[in-house]
Design a protein around this motif. Structure first.
Motif, PDB file in Angstrom:
ATOM      1  N   SER A  18       0.812  -1.216   0.000  1.00  0.00           N
ATOM      2  CA  SER A  18       0.000   0.000   0.000  1.00  0.00           C
ATOM      3  C   SER A  18       0.847   1.269   0.000  1.00  0.00           C
ATOM      4  CB  SER A  18      -0.939   0.002   1.206  1.00  0.00           C
ATOM      5  OG  SER A  18      -0.215   0.227   2.423  1.00  0.00           O
ATOM      6  N   ILE A  19       2.092   1.170   0.456  1.00  0.00           N
ATOM      7  CA  ILE A  19       2.981   2.338   0.448  1.00  0.00           C
ATOM      8  C   ILE A  19       4.040   2.229  -0.637  1.00  0.00           C
ATOM      9  CG2 ILE A  19       2.635   2.805   2.909  1.00  0.00           C
ATOM     10  CD1 ILE A  19       5.375   1.501   3.427  1.00  0.00           C
ATOM     11  N   ASN A  20       3.865   1.246  -1.542  1.00  0.00           N
ATOM     12  CA  ASN A  20       4.804   1.029  -2.652  1.00  0.00           C
ATOM     13  C   ASN A  20       6.217   0.716  -2.183  1.00  0.00           C
ATOM     14  OD1 ASN A  20       2.861   1.542  -4.717  1.00  0.00           O
ATOM     15  ND2 ASN A  20       3.079   3.740  -4.328  1.00  0.00           N
ATOM     16  N   ALA A  21       6.311  -0.024  -1.071  1.00  0.00           N
ATOM     17  CA  ALA A  21       7.619  -0.460  -0.602  1.00  0.00           C
ATOM     18  C   ALA A  21       8.143  -1.564  -1.522  1.00  0.00           C
ATOM     19  CB  ALA A  21       7.524  -0.990   0.820  1.00  0.00           C
ATOM     20  N   PRO A  22       9.439  -1.574  -1.780  1.00  0.00           N
ATOM     21  CA  PRO A  22       9.990  -2.646  -2.608  1.00  0.00           C
ATOM     22  C   PRO A  22       9.995  -3.963  -1.850  1.00  0.00           C
ATOM     23  CG  PRO A  22      11.762  -1.295  -1.721  1.00  0.00           C
ATOM     24  CD  PRO A  22      10.472  -0.616  -1.334  1.00  0.00           C
ATOM     25  N   PRO A  23       9.937  -5.105  -2.552  1.00  0.00           N
ATOM     26  CA  PRO A  23      10.045  -6.398  -1.870  1.00  0.00           C
ATOM     27  C   PRO A  23      11.381  -6.515  -1.153  1.00  0.00           C
ATOM     28  CG  PRO A  23       9.346  -6.673  -4.150  1.00  0.00           C
ATOM     29  CD  PRO A  23       9.771  -5.249  -3.999  1.00  0.00           C
ATOM     30  N   THR A  24      11.392  -7.248  -0.049  1.00  0.00           N
ATOM     31  CA  THR A  24      12.632  -7.451   0.695  1.00  0.00           C
ATOM     32  C   THR A  24      13.574  -8.377  -0.059  1.00  0.00           C
ATOM     33  OG1 THR A  24      11.378  -7.183   2.730  1.00  0.00           O
ATOM     34  CG2 THR A  24      13.582  -8.122   2.931  1.00  0.00           C
ATOM     35  N   TYR A  25      13.014  -9.416  -0.666  1.00  0.00           N
ATOM     36  CA  TYR A  25      13.811 -10.322  -1.505  1.00  0.00           C
ATOM     37  C   TYR A  25      12.851 -11.131  -2.371  1.00  0.00           C
ATOM     38  CZ  TYR A  25      12.609 -13.809   2.096  1.00  0.00           C
ATOM     39  OH  TYR A  25      11.943 -14.629   2.968  1.00  0.00           O
ATOM     40  N   THR A  26      13.423 -11.934  -3.267  1.00  0.00           N
ATOM     41  CA  THR A  26      12.632 -12.787  -4.143  1.00  0.00           C
ATOM     42  C   THR A  26      12.714 -14.219  -3.641  1.00  0.00           C
ATOM     43  OG1 THR A  26      13.064 -11.363  -6.046  1.00  0.00           O
ATOM     44  CG2 THR A  26      12.296 -13.593  -6.506  1.00  0.00           C
ATOM     45  N   GLY A  27      11.564 -14.858  -3.485  1.00  0.00           N
ATOM     46  CA  GLY A  27      11.529 -16.217  -2.991  1.00  0.00           C
ATOM     47  C   GLY A  27      12.034 -17.219  -4.019  1.00  0.00           C
ATOM     48  N   ARG A  28      12.185 -18.467  -3.575  1.00  0.00           N
ATOM     49  CA  ARG A  28      12.675 -19.521  -4.455  1.00  0.00           C
ATOM     50  C   ARG A  28      11.737 -19.777  -5.629  1.00  0.00           C
ATOM     51  NH1 ARG A  28      14.860 -24.110  -0.117  1.00  0.00           N
ATOM     52  NH2 ARG A  28      16.497 -22.799   0.816  1.00  0.00           N
ATOM     53  N   ASP A  29      10.459 -19.455  -5.426  1.00  0.00           N
ATOM     54  CA  ASP A  29       9.494 -19.650  -6.496  1.00  0.00           C
ATOM     55  C   ASP A  29       9.409 -18.446  -7.421  1.00  0.00           C
ATOM     56  OD1 ASP A  29       8.346 -17.843  -4.798  1.00  0.00           O
ATOM     57  OD2 ASP A  29       6.489 -18.967  -4.460  1.00  0.00           O
ATOM     58  N   GLY A  30      10.276 -17.444  -7.191  1.00  0.00           N
ATOM     59  CA  GLY A  30      10.294 -16.260  -8.041  1.00  0.00           C
ATOM     60  C   GLY A  30       9.337 -15.172  -7.621  1.00  0.00           C
ATOM     61  N   VAL A  50      11.856   8.371   0.870  1.00  0.00           N
ATOM     62  CA  VAL A  50      12.701   7.200   0.649  1.00  0.00           C
ATOM     63  C   VAL A  50      12.079   6.026   1.393  1.00  0.00           C
ATOM     64  CG1 VAL A  50      14.966   6.181   1.102  1.00  0.00           C
ATOM     65  CG2 VAL A  50      14.793   8.558   0.346  1.00  0.00           C
ATOM     66  N   ILE A  51      11.893   4.902   0.710  1.00  0.00           N
ATOM     67  CA  ILE A  51      11.331   3.702   1.326  1.00  0.00           C
ATOM     68  C   ILE A  51      12.283   2.542   1.074  1.00  0.00           C
ATOM     69  CG2 ILE A  51       9.366   2.126   1.453  1.00  0.00           C
ATOM     70  CD1 ILE A  51       7.599   4.330   0.355  1.00  0.00           C
ATOM     71  N   LEU A  52      12.794   1.950   2.147  1.00  0.00           N
ATOM     72  CA  LEU A  52      13.765   0.861   2.038  1.00  0.00           C
ATOM     73  C   LEU A  52      13.254  -0.349   2.805  1.00  0.00           C
ATOM     74  CD1 LEU A  52      16.992   2.964   2.675  1.00  0.00           C
ATOM     75  CD2 LEU A  52      16.181   2.118   0.474  1.00  0.00           C
ATOM     76  N   SER A  53      13.531  -1.548   2.273  1.00  0.00           N
ATOM     77  CA  SER A  53      12.929  -2.743   2.865  1.00  0.00           C
ATOM     78  C   SER A  53      13.926  -3.832   3.232  1.00  0.00           C
ATOM     79  CB  SER A  53      11.908  -3.345   1.887  1.00  0.00           C
ATOM     80  OG  SER A  53      12.545  -3.721   0.680  1.00  0.00           O
ATOM     81  N   ASN A  54      15.195  -3.581   3.106  1.00  0.00           N
ATOM     82  CA  ASN A  54      16.201  -4.582   3.468  1.00  0.00           C
ATOM     83  C   ASN A  54      17.050  -4.019   4.598  1.00  0.00           C
ATOM     84  OD1 ASN A  54      19.105  -5.710   3.222  1.00  0.00           O
ATOM     85  ND2 ASN A  54      17.866  -7.198   2.091  1.00  0.00           N
ATOM     86  N   PRO A  55      17.253  -4.773   5.692  1.00  0.00           N
ATOM     87  CA  PRO A  55      18.016  -4.219   6.827  1.00  0.00           C
ATOM     88  C   PRO A  55      19.386  -3.680   6.432  1.00  0.00           C
ATOM     89  CG  PRO A  55      16.957  -6.265   7.463  1.00  0.00           C
ATOM     90  CD  PRO A  55      16.731  -6.126   5.984  1.00  0.00           C
ATOM     91  N   ASN A  56      20.089  -4.378   5.550  1.00  0.00           N
ATOM     92  CA  ASN A  56      21.404  -3.891   5.133  1.00  0.00           C
ATOM     93  C   ASN A  56      21.290  -2.586   4.359  1.00  0.00           C
ATOM     94  OD1 ASN A  56      22.777  -6.072   6.270  1.00  0.00           O
ATOM     95  ND2 ASN A  56      22.519  -7.322   4.447  1.00  0.00           N
ATOM     96  N   SER A  57      20.284  -2.496   3.501  1.00  0.00           N
ATOM     97  CA  SER A  57      20.074  -1.255   2.752  1.00  0.00           C
ATOM     98  C   SER A  57      19.714  -0.115   3.693  1.00  0.00           C
ATOM     99  CB  SER A  57      18.960  -1.441   1.719  1.00  0.00           C
ATOM    100  OG  SER A  57      19.287  -2.447   0.793  1.00  0.00           O
TER     101      SER A  57
END
Length: 215
Positions: A18-30, A50-57
């Protein structure tokens, strides 16, 4: 200044989309996987935050954008990244058997529904020999980590933090695990951990305490 917004597991994907956050990662099924934490920073552009979804990022962004209190001492980012990988892949692996069922049991019903239902739900270990053996396996890994960190003691370090004297990202990673144990298993797990490694983990907890406040 910041504000924390809590989101239940079953609402994470909907809330993040709903806030257009990027996915954190891609699963094994794509398929895209949405997970917490998320950082939303409207300071530079309230209309286009700025919207970030990965802890390292997230931590790398904060280091660059707000450099007054860095968590990566100069030249340490690569080594700390390796340390975090070691923490996740080696030290914490036996802890998951204990903590995931305990965490699951404390979730509200609507959040539990996000996870597999019995008999596939995480199985809680009742008090007894099996539980004690599981905690001994965790202690072995924490003792190994303590032995590594002790190498700082003879080189001017304080014998508590990963980089010798100043708190860094590695310490916060360890302390987040300690906080997880204390919140989910205060009378069993945390009481055990407090006594390990000559009280090292309590001392690290105390060093990090001022950063634990949730606003």
């Amino acid at each position: 200044p910041y504000r924390t917004v809590w989101v239940e597991f079953n609402d994470v994907e909907r809330a993040l989309r709903s806030i257009n956050a990027p996915p954190t990662y891609t699963g094994r099924d794509g398929r895209p996987v949405y997970a917490l934490p998320i950082l939303i920073d409207p300071q530079r552009s309230p209309a286009n935050p700025v919207i970030l979804s990965n802890p390292n990022s997230i931590v790398e962004y904060l280091e660059v954008t707000y450099p007054a209190r860095p968590v990566f001492p100069e030249g340490s980012r690569a080594l700390q990244s390796i340390f975090i990988q070691y923490l996740n892949d080696v030290v914490l692996k036996p802890l998951l058997v204990l903590m995931i069922p305990l965490s699951y049991a404390r979730l509200p019903p609507q959040a539990q529904s996000y996870f597999p239902t019995p008999p596939n739900a995480p199985q809680y270990l009742a008090p007894g020999p099996q539980l004690d053996q599981a905690w001994r396996a965790v202690r072995e890994r924490f003792d190994q980590l303590s032995t590594l960190l002790d190498k700082n003691s003879g080189t001017g370090g304080d014998g508590v933090v990963a980089m010798g004297r100043d708190l860094s990202y590695a310490d916060f990673a360890i302390c987040s695990v300690l906080l997880w144990i204390e919140r989910v298993s205060p009378h069993d797990g945390w009481q055990r951990v407090r006594q390990w490694s000559g009280g090292r983990w309590v001392r690290l907890w105390d060093r990090c305490r001022q950063y634990m406040e949730v606003l």
